[in-house]
Design a protein around this motif. Structure first.
Motif, PDB file in Angstrom:
ATOM      1  N   ILE A 177       0.579  -1.001   0.424  1.00 34.18           N
ATOM      2  CA  ILE A 177       0.305   0.271  -0.081  1.00 34.18           C
ATOM      3  C   ILE A 177       1.257   0.661   0.110  1.00 34.18           C
ATOM      4  O   ILE A 177       0.103   1.989  -0.759  1.00 34.18           O
ATOM      5  CB  ILE A 177      -0.970   0.193   1.228  1.00 34.18           C
ATOM      6  CG1 ILE A 177      -2.315  -1.521   1.457  1.00 34.18           C
ATOM      7  CG2 ILE A 177      -1.506   1.099   0.866  1.00 34.18           C
ATOM      8  CD1 ILE A 177      -2.735  -1.058   2.708  1.00 34.18           C
ATOM      9  N   PHE A 260      -9.086   2.511   7.936  1.00 35.42           N
ATOM     10  CA  PHE A 260      -8.510   1.592   6.887  1.00 35.42           C
ATOM     11  C   PHE A 260      -9.558   0.236   6.398  1.00 35.42           C
ATOM     12  O   PHE A 260      -9.100  -0.070   5.017  1.00 35.42           O
ATOM     13  CB  PHE A 260      -7.750   1.368   7.445  1.00 35.42           C
ATOM     14  CG  PHE A 260      -5.520  -0.672   6.118  1.00 35.42           C
ATOM     15  CD1 PHE A 260      -5.418   0.814   6.137  1.00 35.42           C
ATOM     16  CD2 PHE A 260      -7.240  -1.531   6.461  1.00 35.42           C
ATOM     17  CE1 PHE A 260      -4.538  -0.345   5.099  1.00 35.42           C
ATOM     18  CE2 PHE A 260      -5.881  -1.832   6.009  1.00 35.42           C
ATOM     19  CZ  PHE A 260      -4.772  -2.028   5.333  1.00 35.42           C
ATOM     20  N   TYR A 264     -10.132  -0.472   1.977  1.00 33.78           N
ATOM     21  CA  TYR A 264      -8.446  -1.190   1.971  1.00 33.78           C
ATOM     22  C   TYR A 264      -9.309  -1.841   0.316  1.00 33.78           C
ATOM     23  O   TYR A 264     -10.222  -2.673   0.739  1.00 33.78           O
ATOM     24  CB  TYR A 264      -8.054  -2.413   2.414  1.00 33.78           C
ATOM     25  CG  TYR A 264      -7.200  -3.530   2.389  1.00 33.78           C
ATOM     26  CD1 TYR A 264      -6.555  -2.492   2.136  1.00 33.78           C
ATOM     27  CD2 TYR A 264      -7.343  -4.225   2.689  1.00 33.78           C
ATOM     28  CE1 TYR A 264      -4.819  -3.190   1.521  1.00 33.78           C
ATOM     29  CE2 TYR A 264      -6.362  -5.231   2.836  1.00 33.78           C
ATOM     30  CZ  TYR A 264      -5.308  -5.015   2.447  1.00 33.78           C
ATOM     31  OH  TYR A 264      -4.223  -6.128   2.269  1.00 33.78           O
ATOM     32  N   ALA A 266      -8.406  -5.440  -1.050  1.00 34.45           N
ATOM     33  CA  ALA A 266      -7.197  -6.916  -0.179  1.00 34.45           C
ATOM     34  C   ALA A 266      -7.521  -7.467  -1.289  1.00 34.45           C
ATOM     35  O   ALA A 266      -7.677  -7.840  -2.475  1.00 34.45           O
ATOM     36  CB  ALA A 266      -8.643  -7.344   0.611  1.00 34.45           C
ATOM     37  N   VAL A 273     -10.193  -7.763   7.523  1.00 34.55           N
ATOM     38  CA  VAL A 273      -8.333  -6.686   8.008  1.00 34.55           C
ATOM     39  C   VAL A 273      -8.397  -7.198   9.432  1.00 34.55           C
ATOM     40  O   VAL A 273      -7.031  -7.333   9.606  1.00 34.55           O
ATOM     41  CB  VAL A 273      -9.403  -5.657   8.031  1.00 34.55           C
ATOM     42  CG1 VAL A 273      -7.790  -4.361   8.162  1.00 34.55           C
ATOM     43  CG2 VAL A 273      -9.359  -5.715   6.475  1.00 34.55           C
TER      44      VAL A 273
END
Length: 519
Positions: A177, A260, A264, A266, A273
């Motif tokens: 990230i 987050f 996110y 993923a 998460v």
């Protein structure tokens, strides 16, 4: 008359002889009986140049043996280590210490968790340490350790190693990230410069070059490049620039974690998460730990007990809200399963304890962990409401019944201080002593969390408190009103503590059979 007198003398002489030999035989029989009784009792006499230490964790065996050898070479005192079953540990120590015919030699010192120290002290099984070298100071040990080993304003043990929890994250995912964000910021800067150049040409009446692109076109091209390089597949060996960026992206509050999770994108391997063991108070306590006063700094004062306050209720409201964002089943998602999911790359964040380091290291060596990991402090509830986790300190205690307290004190100090450098390499446990060197830099972050943690209170009355708090947190997680639940818990436990009182006994040393005992 002469004949009678002679006869009487002969009779008395014979009678005396018979009594003499009979009494001699009787004494001989008594002595033989006593010898037989001693030999049949299997009582083992420990030599004067030997002290006995008890412990319950087999992983300490090599460490204790190695340090014992070093201590013998420097002091001439031998150390006999006894691995003992941990069930009824203090009771066994007490029984062997006061028995005339112990099954195994009673310990001169022993290792136990700090929450047992109050019970041991009240029973006379823990005596105030001498600390002749003045090592029990905040310059040598964290204050957390010092509070953990103190009872009634006295140090009654030497801190050896600790257990606490911390925020564990997948550094490979986070580095990916960070890398994308660096590239995105660079692309935006480049696009901005190109846009400014294009606008400057247009203002000057110049025609734009065929290669000039608008900011929007540049960003669209960069997004297409990102799609060809999925997140999470970059090399885990991140650059210094990436790591610097990553450090600013680790969530520092629960609100950051939720933000987050909401943003996110993923990788396919990630199933959640954030997960942690919501059924275990040790992993849950950090949500409210900074606003619960239980036993004071040393955890031994039953007059200090404050559970119900505005900050604690607000923290537990935050805790309850987590159920809306993260699907955690307390019946299935226990600590071991969650840690395995982290190792498998299915989680980004979790709350772990120090044992996780060894398990991850082993998995990586076996090729079962294809990532890097990072450790940081537990996230606060918000910028105003701070987190504080629990910790347990294992300590070396000098038995109050030992007749060799000086030698026991010296070895206990040696074990926790000079022997600390070898503790992690031999046992995988983290030493309380400051300044110990570790090859794994992430371990220093665990120490940071330990230094701000609350030692598990050692008051005898709190044994029921933890079970009740666990139940209360379960009720709150499942939707019950945090204010009502916490107030009810405070009233219930506070009433129980008011009903139970104890006083610290005055320990007067007396000599019984050559051993220093307490009455």
């Amino acid at each position: 008359m002469i004949k009678r007198l002679i006869a009487t003398i002969l009779v008395l002489t014979l009678t005396g002889s018979v009594l003499y030999y009979a009494y001699g035989d009787y004494n001989k029989q008594i002595e033989e009986s006593e010898v037989a009784e001693v030999s049949n009792s299997n009582v083992e006499v420990v030599p004067d140049d030997t002290i006995v230490i008890w412990y319950t964790d087999d992983s300490l065996t090599e460490y204790i043996n190695d340090v014992s050898l070093s201590y013998r070479n420097s002091s001439g005192m031998k150390v006999r280590a006894e691995l003992v079953d941990g069930v009824g540990y203090l009771e066994k120590i007490n029984d062997m210490s006061i028995s005339d015919t112990p099954e195994i030699p009673a310990p001169d010192l022993y290792i136990t968790t700090h929450d047992n120290l109050m019970k041991a002290y009240l029973a006379g099984l823990a005596s105030e340490v001498s600390d002749s070298e003045g090592l029990l100071t905040s310059s040598e040990f964290p204050d957390t350790s010092l509070h953990a080993v103190r009872c009634n304003n006295k140090y009654v043990a030497y801190p050896l190693y600790y257990e606490t929890n911390f925020f564990l994250y997948n550094k490979t995912y986070m580095a990916s990230i960070a890398q994308n964000r660096i590239e995105s910021e660079s692309d935006m800067e480049e696009a901005k410069e190109s846009e400014e150049e294009l606008n400057a040409k247009l203002e000057n009446g110049e025609k734009p070059d065929a290669g000039d692109a608008t900011e929007e076109e540049i960003l669209e091209a960069e997004m297409a490049d990102e799609d060809e390089d999925p997140m999470g597949e970059e090399d885990s060996n991140a650059s210094a620039e990436v790591l610097e960026k990553l450090a600013t992206m680790i969530p520092s509050t629960i609100a950051d974690v939720i933000t987050f999770a909401n943003n996110y994108e993923a990788p396919d391997a990630v199933e959640a998460v954030f997960k942690w063991d919501i059924s275990d108070i040790f992993y849950n306590y950090f949500f409210v730990g900074n606003y619960m006063e239980v036993g004071g700094e040393d955890g031994d004062n039953n007059a200090i007990f404050n559970l119900y306050n505005q900050q604690a209720v607000q923290c537990l409201s935050t805790y309850q809200s987590m159920n809306q964002y993260f699907s955690i089943d307390s019946a299935v998602d226990n600590y071991d399963n969650i840690l395995q999911e982290f190792i498998d790359g299915k989680l980004v964040f979790t709350v772990a304890t120090t044992d996780a380091i060894a398990k991850i290291t082993e998995a990586k060596a076996e090729g079962k962990f294809d990532f890097d990991y990072g450790i940081t402090v537990l996230p606060d509830m918000s910028d105003l409401l701070k987190a504080r986790g629990l910790s347990v300190t294992d300590a070396v205690v000098v038995n109050g019944y030992s007749s060799k307290k000086q030698a026991a004190n010296e070895f206990a100090s040696f074990l926790s201080y000079k022997g600390a450098e070898a503790l992690y390499s031999k046992t995988g446990k983290l030493a309380c002593k400051k300044g110990v060197k570790y090859e794994n830099d992430e371990i220093y972050n665990v120490l940071t969390e330990y230094e701000k943690s609350m030692p598990l209170p050692k008051m005898i009355e709190t044994s029921n408190f933890w079970l009740q708090l666990e139940i209360a947190l379960s009720q709150i997680w499942n939707g019950e009103d945090p204010d009502t639940v916490l107030k009810d818990l405070s009233d219930k436990i506070g009433g129980q503590i008011d009903e139970i009182t104890y006083s610290i006994p005055v320990q007067e040393s007396i000599e019984i059979g050559g051993a220093g005992l307490y009455k």
